[in-house]
Write an enzyme that holds these catalytic residues in place. Structure first.
Site, PDB file in Angstrom:
ATOM      1  N   TRP A  21     126.572 141.696  57.138  1.00  0.00           N
ATOM      2  CA  TRP A  21     126.912 139.961  56.720  1.00  0.00           C
ATOM      3  C   TRP A  21     124.804 139.882  55.888  1.00  0.00           C
ATOM      4  O   TRP A  21     124.752 139.540  55.089  1.00  0.00           O
ATOM      5  CB  TRP A  21     126.402 138.783  57.458  1.00  0.00           C
ATOM      6  CG  TRP A  21     126.268 137.179  56.997  1.00  0.00           C
ATOM      7  CD1 TRP A  21     125.879 136.601  56.092  1.00  0.00           C
ATOM      8  CD2 TRP A  21     125.925 136.802  58.087  1.00  0.00           C
ATOM      9  NE1 TRP A  21     125.589 135.956  55.700  1.00  0.00           N
ATOM     10  CE2 TRP A  21     125.265 135.260  56.881  1.00  0.00           C
ATOM     11  CE3 TRP A  21     125.759 135.883  59.561  1.00  0.00           C
ATOM     12  CZ2 TRP A  21     125.129 133.935  57.110  1.00  0.00           C
ATOM     13  CZ3 TRP A  21     125.821 134.893  59.535  1.00  0.00           C
ATOM     14  CH2 TRP A  21     125.585 133.853  58.852  1.00  0.00           C
ATOM     15  N   ASP A  51     131.712 145.778  59.581  1.00  0.00           N
ATOM     16  CA  ASP A  51     133.059 144.167  59.468  1.00  0.00           C
ATOM     17  C   ASP A  51     131.690 143.584  58.375  1.00  0.00           C
ATOM     18  O   ASP A  51     131.112 143.811  58.425  1.00  0.00           O
ATOM     19  CB  ASP A  51     132.719 143.058  60.640  1.00  0.00           C
ATOM     20  CG  ASP A  51     132.587 142.216  60.873  1.00  0.00           C
ATOM     21  OD1 ASP A  51     134.921 141.937  60.285  1.00  0.00           O
ATOM     22  OD2 ASP A  51     131.810 141.115  60.544  1.00  0.00           O
ATOM     23  N   TYR A  56     129.920 137.298  51.260  1.00  0.00           N
ATOM     24  CA  TYR A  56     128.006 137.851  51.942  1.00  0.00           C
ATOM     25  C   TYR A  56     128.119 138.844  50.758  1.00  0.00           C
ATOM     26  O   TYR A  56     127.809 139.253  49.912  1.00  0.00           O
ATOM     27  CB  TYR A  56     128.957 139.052  52.760  1.00  0.00           C
ATOM     28  CG  TYR A  56     129.217 138.937  54.412  1.00  0.00           C
ATOM     29  CD1 TYR A  56     129.759 137.332  55.020  1.00  0.00           C
ATOM     30  CD2 TYR A  56     129.781 139.653  55.283  1.00  0.00           C
ATOM     31  CE1 TYR A  56     129.839 136.788  56.395  1.00  0.00           C
ATOM     32  CE2 TYR A  56     130.107 138.880  56.712  1.00  0.00           C
ATOM     33  CZ  TYR A  56     130.477 138.134  57.218  1.00  0.00           C
ATOM     34  OH  TYR A  56     130.350 137.098  58.232  1.00  0.00           O
ATOM     35  N   HIS A 121     138.649 133.865  57.666  1.00  0.00           N
ATOM     36  CA  HIS A 121     137.371 133.865  58.565  1.00  0.00           C
ATOM     37  C   HIS A 121     136.831 132.252  58.823  1.00  0.00           C
ATOM     38  O   HIS A 121     136.666 131.260  58.243  1.00  0.00           O
ATOM     39  CB  HIS A 121     136.497 133.329  57.028  1.00  0.00           C
ATOM     40  CG  HIS A 121     135.279 133.788  56.767  1.00  0.00           C
ATOM     41  ND1 HIS A 121     134.399 134.342  56.403  1.00  0.00           N
ATOM     42  CD2 HIS A 121     134.241 133.957  57.901  1.00  0.00           C
ATOM     43  CE1 HIS A 121     133.279 134.537  56.494  1.00  0.00           C
ATOM     44  NE2 HIS A 121     132.703 134.375  57.364  1.00  0.00           N
ATOM     45  N   SER A 152     139.078 135.531  62.830  1.00  0.00           N
ATOM     46  CA  SER A 152     137.710 135.264  62.995  1.00  0.00           C
ATOM     47  C   SER A 152     137.734 133.471  63.133  1.00  0.00           C
ATOM     48  O   SER A 152     137.391 132.947  62.645  1.00  0.00           O
ATOM     49  CB  SER A 152     136.977 135.580  61.968  1.00  0.00           C
ATOM     50  OG  SER A 152     134.922 135.536  62.514  1.00  0.00           O
TER      51      SER A 152
HETATM   52  N1  LIG Z   1     132.198 133.566  60.449  1.00  0.00           N
HETATM   53  C1  LIG Z   1     132.315 134.323  61.085  1.00  0.00           C
HETATM   54  O1  LIG Z   1     133.193 135.573  60.718  1.00  0.00           O
HETATM   55  C2  LIG Z   1     131.080 135.135  61.316  1.00  0.00           C
HETATM   56  C3  LIG Z   1     129.258 134.719  61.434  1.00  0.00           C
HETATM   57  C4  LIG Z   1     128.178 135.665  61.571  1.00  0.00           C
HETATM   58  C5  LIG Z   1     128.325 136.758  62.119  1.00  0.00           C
HETATM   59  N2  LIG Z   1     129.534 137.034  61.096  1.00  0.00           N
HETATM   60  C6  LIG Z   1     129.672 138.894  61.964  1.00  0.00           C
HETATM   61  O2  LIG Z   1     128.791 139.399  62.883  1.00  0.00           O
HETATM   62  C7  LIG Z   1     127.933 140.189  62.538  1.00  0.00           C
HETATM   63  C8  LIG Z   1     126.582 139.676  63.689  1.00  0.00           C
HETATM   64  O3  LIG Z   1     126.425 138.727  63.735  1.00  0.00           O
HETATM   65  P1  LIG Z   1     124.976 137.832  62.562  1.00  0.00           P
HETATM   66  O4  LIG Z   1     124.213 139.118  61.413  1.00  0.00           O
HETATM   67  O5  LIG Z   1     124.824 136.393  62.746  1.00  0.00           O
HETATM   68  O6  LIG Z   1     123.274 138.063  64.110  1.00  0.00           O
HETATM   69  P2  LIG Z   1     122.794 139.310  65.020  1.00  0.00           P
HETATM   70  O7  LIG Z   1     123.755 140.714  65.306  1.00  0.00           O
HETATM   71  O8  LIG Z   1     123.052 138.747  65.846  1.00  0.00           O
HETATM   72  O9  LIG Z   1     121.827 139.220  64.514  1.00  0.00           O
HETATM   73  C9  LIG Z   1     121.700 140.303  63.170  1.00  0.00           C
HETATM   74  C10 LIG Z   1     119.965 139.841  63.080  1.00  0.00           C
HETATM   75  O10 LIG Z   1     119.249 140.366  63.788  1.00  0.00           O
HETATM   76  C11 LIG Z   1     117.763 141.284  63.403  1.00  0.00           C
HETATM   77  N3  LIG Z   1     117.738 142.574  63.925  1.00  0.00           N
HETATM   78  C12 LIG Z   1     119.196 143.547  64.482  1.00  0.00           C
HETATM   79  N4  LIG Z   1     118.989 144.147  64.802  1.00  0.00           N
HETATM   80  C13 LIG Z   1     117.588 144.430  65.811  1.00  0.00           C
HETATM   81  C14 LIG Z   1     117.248 145.228  66.014  1.00  0.00           C
HETATM   82  N5  LIG Z   1     117.429 146.264  67.147  1.00  0.00           N
HETATM   83  N6  LIG Z   1     115.770 145.118  66.331  1.00  0.00           N
HETATM   84  C15 LIG Z   1     114.959 143.558  66.118  1.00  0.00           C
HETATM   85  N7  LIG Z   1     115.807 143.068  65.159  1.00  0.00           N
HETATM   86  C16 LIG Z   1     117.388 143.076  64.709  1.00  0.00           C
HETATM   87  C17 LIG Z   1     118.269 141.506  61.993  1.00  0.00           C
HETATM   88  O11 LIG Z   1     117.550 141.030  60.943  1.00  0.00           O
HETATM   89  P3  LIG Z   1     115.987 140.547  61.149  1.00  0.00           P
HETATM   90  O12 LIG Z   1     115.248 142.050  61.573  1.00  0.00           O
HETATM   91  O13 LIG Z   1     115.736 139.740  59.354  1.00  0.00           O
HETATM   92  O14 LIG Z   1     115.312 139.451  62.061  1.00  0.00           O
HETATM   93  C18 LIG Z   1     119.982 141.304  62.255  1.00  0.00           C
HETATM   94  O15 LIG Z   1     120.064 140.892  60.652  1.00  0.00           O
HETATM   95  C19 LIG Z   1     127.363 139.624  60.780  1.00  0.00           C
HETATM   96  O16 LIG Z   1     126.480 140.654  59.930  1.00  0.00           O
HETATM   97  C20 LIG Z   1     128.947 140.112  60.454  1.00  0.00           C
HETATM   98  O17 LIG Z   1     129.302 140.687  60.564  1.00  0.00           O
HETATM   99  C21 LIG Z   1     130.793 136.562  61.204  1.00  0.00           C
END
Ligand SMILES: NC(=O)c1ccc[n+]([C@@H]2O[C@H](COP(=O)([O-])OP(=O)(O)OC[C@H]3O[C@@H](n4cnc5c(N)ncnc54)[C@H](OP(=O)(O)O)[C@@H]3O)[C@@H](O)[C@H]2O)c1
Length: 327
Positions: A21, A51, A56, A121, A152
């Site tokens: 995303w 994913d 996105y 979605h 999802s």
């Molecule tokens: N409705 C749906 O279906 C839906 C909704 C949400 C997400 N998703 C999927 O789930 C995936 C994961 O969720 P998410 O991206 O929302 O949230 P997440 O994985 O909980 O957080 C990701 C964010 O945290 C930071 N980060 C990641 N690894 C890190 C590390 N090791 N150290 C420090 N900062 C780190 C980065 O942003 P910063 O560096 O800017 O802080 C990154 O963009 C998405 O990419 C997407 O594919 C689907």
């Protein structure tokens, strides 16, 4: 990297996979070069599952993945999503005409003639009472447009309904130290039915990395700024729906449980992998360093029962009242 079977698909996917995303949009500005470096680092680290979604960055994330796939020889399985192009979420919007258009767009963006896995979605709850919708997806499989499909979901009740459909191969749901309800009934049932489970928002949008502070600033076009209170989409997608101050306090308490040498992100991801009903966590990664940190979680030793009980206690005390009955 360790691998787990993805439902009944026959694929084995990395237990730490890649959420794409942030490399598309809605997370502040990201450069395509940095995103491709992050994606390549993921493949170098053993990730074989990504994913994404059509929306996105309006196809930007899918197109970056197509570029990655073209440049790598490893098998890379891509899960995309369809449904969020609707101006307003309605059950009727999930019809054959719309789905065909969305899938065709994804086929073009991903530069392929068959999509590996398509997830609806976060459709409205009422869709799960419409067998015709799943029948349409079966038709797309028969026509060779998609190999497998899944959903999802926002809520556990939707996940439980979805897995009653025999050809739903995967469910993507928010599951992390701040969102523990899926562990109660859903994960054991999904395991029993051999449905793959993708744990999304595994780092609670960055809160569970331990790097955020009360004065952290987010760009205007970052949902951690513009969706703090659910202004643009379900508030559960931003910080898992936990209010920021409470989340920071809970993270401080979790920090005291970290085994030596394990980063907060690795701990949060390893916690998810402790549940054998989970197939993989899909942390978003914007940089190669983040990806390496996250992928290391796959090799972290199992957490002790005392540590697991410690996380549960923090959840029960600080977080449960805010989220447990909402999703
Ligand atoms: N409705 C749906 O279906 C839906 C909704 C949400 C997400 N998703 C999927 O789930 C995936 C994961 O969720 P998410 O991206 O929302 O949230 P997440 O994985 O909980 O957080 C990701 C964010 O945290 C930071 N980060 C990641 N690894 C890190 C590390 N090791 N150290 C420090 N900062 C780190 C980065 O942003 P910063 O560096 O800017 O802080 C990154 O963009 C998405 O990419 C997407 O594919 C689907």
């Amino acid at each position: 990297m360790n691998y787990r079977p993805l439902g009944r698909t026959g694929w084995k996917v990395s237990d730490i996979s890649f959420g794409a995303w942030a490399i598309g949009g809605a997370w502040g500005s990201v450069s395509d070069d940095e995103s491709l470096a992050a994606l390549n680092k993921a493949i170098d680290s053993g990730v074989n599952f990504i994913d994404t979604a059509d929306v996105y960055g309006d196809g930007r994330s899918e197109r970056l993945i197509a570029k990655l796939k073209k440049s790598r020889k490893e098998e890379i399985i891509v899960a995309t999503k369809a449904g969020r192009r609707l101006p307003k979420q309605t059950v009727e919007g999930y019809n054959r005409h719309n789905l065909t258009l969305w899938l065709d767009d994804s086929l073009t963006n991903l530069a392929t003639d068959c999509l590996d896995l398509v997830q609806l979605h976060c459709p409205p709850t009422g869709l799960y009472d419409q067998p015709e919708a799943f029948g349409m997806l079966d038709d797309f499989v028969k026509a060779g447009k998609i190999r497998y499909y899944g959903v999802s979901v926002e809520k556990v009740e939707e996940a439980l309904k979805a897995i009653e459909y025999p050809n739903v191969q995967t469910v993507q749901i928010i599951f992390n130290c701040f969102r523990q309800k899926p562990a109660e009934v859903f994960l054991p049932r999904a395991k029993q039915k051999k449905v793959g489970v993708l744990a999304r928002v595994p780092l609670a949008s960055g809160l569970l990395t331990g790097k955020l502070r009360s004065d952290s600033k987010f760009a205007k076009d970052d949902h951690r700024n513009f969706n703090r209170h659910g202004e643009a989409f379900d508030v559960g997608e931003t910080f898992s729906g936990v209010d920021y101050g409470t989340g920071l306090k809970a993270v401080d308490e979790i920090r005291a449980l970290l085994p030596a040498g394990v980063s907060m992100s690795q701990f949060a991801l390893r916690w998810i992998l402790m549940f054998d009903g989970v197939t993989c966590a899909i942390p978003g990664g914007k940089t190669p360093q983040q990806v390496v940190d996250n992928c290391t979680a796959s090799a972290v030793a199992a957490l002790s029962p005392q540590t697991m009980a410690g996380v549960k206690k923090i959840y029960d005390t600080c977080i449960h009242p805010l989220v447990h009955d909402r999703w």
